[in-house]
Enzyme design. Structure first.
Site, PDB file in Angstrom:
ATOM      1  N   TYR A  38     -14.787 -12.266  -0.592  1.00  0.00           N
ATOM      2  CA  TYR A  38     -15.618 -11.141  -0.573  1.00  0.00           C
ATOM      3  C   TYR A  38     -16.879 -11.552  -1.372  1.00  0.00           C
ATOM      4  O   TYR A  38     -17.881 -11.180  -1.035  1.00  0.00           O
ATOM      5  CB  TYR A  38     -14.794 -10.149  -1.222  1.00  0.00           C
ATOM      6  CG  TYR A  38     -13.774  -9.678  -0.508  1.00  0.00           C
ATOM      7  CD1 TYR A  38     -14.234  -8.609   0.323  1.00  0.00           C
ATOM      8  CD2 TYR A  38     -12.333  -9.828  -0.602  1.00  0.00           C
ATOM      9  CE1 TYR A  38     -13.183  -8.110   1.371  1.00  0.00           C
ATOM     10  CE2 TYR A  38     -11.443  -9.217   0.419  1.00  0.00           C
ATOM     11  CZ  TYR A  38     -11.717  -8.051   1.170  1.00  0.00           C
ATOM     12  OH  TYR A  38     -10.942  -7.456   2.099  1.00  0.00           O
ATOM     13  N   ARG A  89      -3.283   6.164   1.550  1.00  0.00           N
ATOM     14  CA  ARG A  89      -3.667   7.522   2.289  1.00  0.00           C
ATOM     15  C   ARG A  89      -2.669   8.270   3.136  1.00  0.00           C
ATOM     16  O   ARG A  89      -2.786   9.428   3.385  1.00  0.00           O
ATOM     17  CB  ARG A  89      -5.151   7.141   2.894  1.00  0.00           C
ATOM     18  CG  ARG A  89      -6.272   7.296   2.186  1.00  0.00           C
ATOM     19  CD  ARG A  89      -7.526   7.178   2.900  1.00  0.00           C
ATOM     20  NE  ARG A  89      -7.652   5.770   3.694  1.00  0.00           N
ATOM     21  CZ  ARG A  89      -8.359   5.314   4.520  1.00  0.00           C
ATOM     22  NH1 ARG A  89      -8.904   6.302   5.462  1.00  0.00           N
ATOM     23  NH2 ARG A  89      -8.719   4.168   5.199  1.00  0.00           N
ATOM     24  N   ARG A 116       0.841  -1.028   0.016  1.00  0.00           N
ATOM     25  CA  ARG A 116      -0.097   0.066   0.045  1.00  0.00           C
ATOM     26  C   ARG A 116       0.858   1.268  -0.082  1.00  0.00           C
ATOM     27  O   ARG A 116       0.489   2.311   0.693  1.00  0.00           O
ATOM     28  CB  ARG A 116      -0.970   0.178   1.178  1.00  0.00           C
ATOM     29  CG  ARG A 116      -2.240  -0.928   1.202  1.00  0.00           C
ATOM     30  CD  ARG A 116      -3.034  -0.590   2.241  1.00  0.00           C
ATOM     31  NE  ARG A 116      -4.032  -1.627   2.460  1.00  0.00           N
ATOM     32  CZ  ARG A 116      -5.019  -2.225   1.622  1.00  0.00           C
ATOM     33  NH1 ARG A 116      -5.299  -1.384   0.446  1.00  0.00           N
ATOM     34  NH2 ARG A 116      -5.632  -3.078   2.129  1.00  0.00           N
ATOM     35  N   ARG A 131      -7.223  11.736  -4.545  1.00  0.00           N
ATOM     36  CA  ARG A 131      -8.536  11.371  -4.023  1.00  0.00           C
ATOM     37  C   ARG A 131      -9.610  12.487  -3.637  1.00  0.00           C
ATOM     38  O   ARG A 131     -10.792  12.219  -3.586  1.00  0.00           O
ATOM     39  CB  ARG A 131      -8.409  10.340  -2.897  1.00  0.00           C
ATOM     40  CG  ARG A 131      -7.694   8.939  -3.248  1.00  0.00           C
ATOM     41  CD  ARG A 131      -8.937   8.330  -4.113  1.00  0.00           C
ATOM     42  NE  ARG A 131     -10.235   8.267  -3.468  1.00  0.00           N
ATOM     43  CZ  ARG A 131     -10.501   7.497  -2.500  1.00  0.00           C
ATOM     44  NH1 ARG A 131      -9.516   6.748  -2.058  1.00  0.00           N
ATOM     45  NH2 ARG A 131     -11.899   7.657  -2.148  1.00  0.00           N
ATOM     46  N   ASP A 152      -7.004  -2.578  -7.174  1.00  0.00           N
ATOM     47  CA  ASP A 152      -7.558  -3.000  -6.009  1.00  0.00           C
ATOM     48  C   ASP A 152      -7.640  -4.644  -6.392  1.00  0.00           C
ATOM     49  O   ASP A 152      -7.672  -4.925  -7.734  1.00  0.00           O
ATOM     50  CB  ASP A 152      -8.937  -2.473  -5.519  1.00  0.00           C
ATOM     51  CG  ASP A 152      -9.081  -2.878  -4.211  1.00  0.00           C
ATOM     52  OD1 ASP A 152      -8.475  -2.944  -3.345  1.00  0.00           O
ATOM     53  OD2 ASP A 152     -10.114  -4.052  -4.118  1.00  0.00           O
TER      54      ASP A 152
END
Lengths: 359, 359
Positions: free
Chosen positions: A166, A46, A42, A55, A91
């Site tokens: 998922y 963020r 990652r 973003r 992703d």
């Protein structure tokens, strides 16, 4: 050590070092004698000011589907911190969309709908042309390689078991009990689902490599909740199948299993170059279980909340504990967390690069 | 094999078998030659009709604090399924209450308030008299022993690290990042908190044994999110301290670590009799890592959702894989889930009891 050559592309006319001479690729094959390569799961995320700025204007999924933005957010952290590898910004879930799922990202985590709660639903999934439907990803890969042709680029995908988690649960979970119950009760349809995801994933990763990815990582985020036999049956066999299909492309293949320790003895024989080790497991023990393989890992990301001197000390402690270094790719043992200070990332990278074995 | 004798208590005047001759206690010491003992974590829980009936009239915490009801819900599943051990019905969190926390149980899981978010808060915790404040637990133990004097009774406590997780985070979590951050940033206060919980836990378990518990289990539910060094420093040392303090009581001491695999090599030397193994780790591998110890485990509770024939097959597969049986206590590898059918529990127990090594 570094050989320069002219890459046979009209787009890249400058002299660039051979990717194969990079510390990252050499370490994947256990042949790195230079400084240790480091990247961070990652790393385009963020915690990074540039990422947050991007973003502000686009949603997560829009970002994933806009190749020029993908190239920007992928390359920003590499340029900022000097990571030794870039990883495609994307992703693991979008490859589920053309199968018939709606994938949404909210603050509480991603959701996949409709969740597979009845075995018949597996038969309703759509086959699709990965080259066409996922073309935005391959365009992203090409755009990244234009920006940083001399930095190894990792492509990636989620492991079939993790994606199936998922698809069946519909969202994240602590223990994915409904996934286990589905797989225990419907072994035939579970295998069918895992197989379908595997087939898509093979083409998806092959096309990433053809577009320019220099290595691939399979993220198995959720197998760590399985008993050993179920890990073998529900996860490992599909990871193996993917890696076999990629073998002829001659790029390093990395398997990251979050919570790998219970299964490490099964990974000795899997046909791939690197095992990514999560923060829980002793890296030296992992290496000893995996002769002939490289290891990647594994500082707990929470250590990056410590004072800078302590971060340095813990990096040295981790690396100083290893009997071999030529097959080590340094990483965090899990994805970096959103509020980790950038300064700490810089410290982490710097300390890894400064590390020399005291003889 | 079973010797009957008169237990030296005015309350128990009937002839009862020596607890030390039970398959459970013998297995704890690696000396069981009879059928395999079996019990189930959370065996007094929501899957059981009798438990749900009791809970219609009292809250979870009221139940924990009413010795006669504790005795009823503890003994009901033993009488119903023929488990080879009973485990005190209680929870790991109430010992935090007299330290100054409010513990509440809601559908989303327990909460502990106020959560420790500033290091100074550790200094504000109250010392307290465990014998007095937790007397309802010890009365519960005595009431259980009156009802089933010939069944080994396990007392228990949460591990200091697991309790500290709740005290710092305030509730459950997937990764307890705030706990790690607190412990990395405030090592002195963290040690102080863990030490305070350890001191309370020692007296708490000693008193359970004095009241009649025949063995004790330390539940370390959350250490499985730690790097190896942090496991040693933040969890193992406190578990060891507790076990040392209990040694002179001469009851089997069981350590259950949820996700034990990354740390199993560190448990070889801990001074206790039994290691509880979660469902992830191969039980035979665990046994090989732990010479001289008994193991307890470890079927994935989700297997109890399978058809009955499959449950039996998986029990046989697990046990058939083991090279030793004299030091094995069969259990699930995690607490039983609330909607598992009672029939499946009966099947599980029956298949364990029927298991004989085919020579």
């Amino acid at each position: 050590m570094t050989i320069t050559t002219e890459k046979g592309s009209a787009e890249i006319s400058t002299m660039v070092p051979l990717i194969g001479d990079s510390s990252f690729i050499k370490a994947c094959y256990g042949k790195n004698e230079g400084r240790l390569p480091v990247w961070v799961m990652r790393q385009a995320g963020r915690y990074l000011a540039e990422y947050r700025a991007v973003r502000k204007n686009v949603s997560f999924l829009e970002l994933c589907k806009t190749p020029e933005l993908v190239a920007k957010v992928t390359t920003d952290p590499v340029n900022k911190f000097g990571f030794d590898a870039a990883i495609l910004f994307s992703d693991i879930l979008p490859i589920l969309e053309p199968m018939g799922f709606t994938v949404t990202y909210e603050s509480g985590g991603p959701t996949v709908a409709p969740a597979i709660r009845r075995p018949e639903m597996v038969n309703e999934l759509s086959a699709y042309d990965v080259r066409d439907k996922m073309s935005y990803v391959f365009e992203g890969v090409r755009a990244i390689k234009k920006r940083i042709p001399d930095v190894p680029l990792l492509g990636f995908a989620g492991s079939p078991f993790t994606l199936a988690c998922y698809a069946i649960e519909g969202h994240g979970s602590k223990t994915f009990d409904s996934v286990k119950q589905f797989m225990y009760c419907h072994p035939k349809e579970s295998a069918q689902l895992l197989e379908a995801i595997t087939e898509v994933t093979i083409v998806y990763l092959q096309e990433q490599v053809k577009a320019g990815a220099d290595a691939v990582q399979l993220f198995d985020s959720w197998s760590g909740i399985l008993a050993v036999n179920e890990y073998r049956e529900w996860s490992l066999v599909y990871s193996e199948k993917i890696f076999k299909a990629l073998k002829s492309l001659s790029v390093p293949r990395i398997l990251f299993v979050n919570n790998v320790s219970p299964y490490i003895h099964l990974l000795r024989d899997i046909d791939c170059e690197v095992i990514g080790v999560d923060y829980r497991m002793d890296l030296e023990l992992a290496m000893n279980e995996l002769p002939g393989k490289a290891v990647q890992g594994n500082l707990d990301p929470n250590i990056l909340y410590c004072p800078q001197a302590e971060i340095r000390e813990r990096v040295r402690a981790m690396l100083g504990n290893l009997t071999r270094l030529d097959n080590v790719i340094v990483n965090l043992g899990h994805g970096i967390l959103p509020d980790i200070p950038e300064e700490s990332v810089a410290t982490f990278v710097d300390e890894v690069h400064a590390f020399r074995r005291e003889v």
